[in-house]
Design a protein around this motif. Structure first.
Motif, short mmCIF file in Angstrom:
data_model
loop_
_atom_site.label_atom_id
_atom_site.label_comp_id
_atom_site.label_asym_id
_atom_site.label_seq_id
_atom_site.Cartn_x
_atom_site.Cartn_y
_atom_site.Cartn_z
N ASP A 46 50.06 33.04 39.00
CA ASP A 46 49.27 33.91 39.88
C ASP A 46 48.62 35.04 39.09
O ASP A 46 48.63 36.20 39.50
CB ASP A 46 50.14 34.48 41.01
N ILE A 47 48.05 34.67 37.95
CA ILE A 47 47.34 35.63 37.10
C ILE A 47 45.87 35.24 37.06
O ILE A 47 45.52 34.12 36.72
CB ILE A 47 47.92 35.64 35.66
N GLN A 48 45.02 36.19 37.43
CA GLN A 48 43.56 35.95 37.43
C GLN A 48 42.96 36.59 36.19
O GLN A 48 42.94 37.82 36.06
CB GLN A 48 42.94 36.56 38.69
N ALA A 49 42.50 35.79 35.25
CA ALA A 49 41.90 36.31 34.02
C ALA A 49 40.40 36.51 34.22
O ALA A 49 39.71 35.63 34.74
CB ALA A 49 42.15 35.35 32.86
N LYS A 50 39.91 37.64 33.76
CA LYS A 50 38.48 37.93 33.85
C LYS A 50 37.72 37.24 32.72
O LYS A 50 36.60 36.77 32.90
CB LYS A 50 38.25 39.44 33.80
N THR A 51 38.36 37.18 31.55
CA THR A 51 37.72 36.52 30.41
C THR A 51 38.75 35.70 29.63
O THR A 51 39.93 36.01 29.62
CB THR A 51 37.10 37.54 29.42
N ILE A 52 38.28 34.65 28.98
CA ILE A 52 39.05 33.91 27.99
C ILE A 52 38.18 33.84 26.74
O ILE A 52 37.03 33.41 26.80
CB ILE A 52 39.42 32.50 28.47
N GLN A 53 38.74 34.29 25.63
CA GLN A 53 37.95 34.42 24.40
C GLN A 53 38.72 33.87 23.21
O GLN A 53 39.93 34.10 23.09
CB GLN A 53 37.63 35.91 24.17
#
Length: 266
Positions: free
Chosen positions: A133-140
């Motif tokens: 239940d973790i919403q990531a804004k970016t993956i880099q």
């Protein structure tokens, strides 16, 4: 939000995961730690609820390519790129995911900057975060989150996330859109290959080879400032925790793998 939760995932579910909470207003670390595997990501759920979340993934899982595509149409460019790279890629292009940077043309005439990874790997990273239940804004990719100095390399060593090896990993940024992450066992071979390639190019151009300068943000396998392989010059920068270094510099390369089918829905 003045605090951001940074998470560096591994390649496999059993790989170790590192995390860090960084205050953008105070420019300091609030908390940090390690998780044994992706199964433990739920331990960060509460920490993620009131904070922006940014995720880093190993550069070894993401191929960065610079291309010159004879078109100015973004649609035509993105249609052509997978097939331009088809002979270089070990997998069917239909099994791969392509994400594009908005970088402007570079000095070598490249007008297209693409990151390639397995679609299954993207789905796996997304699944781990969703299950926690973790919403990531970016993956880099981690290689784009370390400092970039034109004409020089930047590098930092970090413990391997793999449970099957105790080797250190080395994250290297070679240019604005160039870099790699690999285990220390492969690091020395890459160094030798890069040096040999540079020597050959300089020989063809009948010019003397300049040393490659590496800004080291940690001790590097086989390298010290006093004793480095011929052809390399090590400059010891201020030592940093890897995630702290990523947190302070990732905004300088605002690239996000979450595009197209993976774009975050607000």
């Amino acid at each position: 939000m003045s605090e951001i939760l940074y998470i560096r995932l591994g390649s496999q579910a059993q790989d170790e995961i590192s995390w860090l909470i960084f205050s953008t207003s105070e420019q300091e670390i609030i908390a940090s730690g390690e998780l044994a595997s992706a199964e433990h990501l739920s331990e960060l759920t509460t920490k993620a609820q009131q904070r922006e979340v940014k995720v880093f993934v190993p550069g070894g899982d993401v191929l960065l390519k610079r291309l010159t595509v004879p078109t100015k149409s973004q649609r035509a460019m993105r249609s052509a790129v997978p097939y331009m790279l088809e002979d270089e890629l070990a997998q069917d292009v239909d099994d791969l995911y392509f994400a594009y940077s908005k970088l402007s043309d570079d000095e070598d005439g490249h007008n297209c900057f693409v990151a390639v990874t397995q679609r299954a790997q993207m789905l796996q990273w997304q699944a781990w975060l969703k299950d926690a239940d973790i919403q990531a804004k970016t993956i880099q990719p981690d290689v784009l989150a370390i400092p970039y100095t034109p004409g020089q390399w930047s590098a930092i060593a970090l413990p391997s996330t793999s449970s099957s090896t105790n080797q250190t990993q080395v994250v290297v940024r070679q240019g604005q859109w160039q870099g790699f992450t690999l285990d220390s066992g492969a690091w020395q071979f890459i160094v030798q290959h890069v040096l040999a390639t540079a020597q050959n190019e300089d020989a063809e151009q009948e010019q003397e080879q300049d040393d490659i300068t590496i800004n080291a943000y940690s001790d590097l396998p086989c390298f010290t400032e006093a004793a480095s392989p011929e052809g390399f010059t090590i400059v010891n920068a201020e030592k940093e925790l890897p995630l702290a270094l990523f947190a302070q510099h990732c905004q300088n390369s605002p690239f996000n793998l979450l595009q197209g089918e993976f774009k975050v829905k607000e």
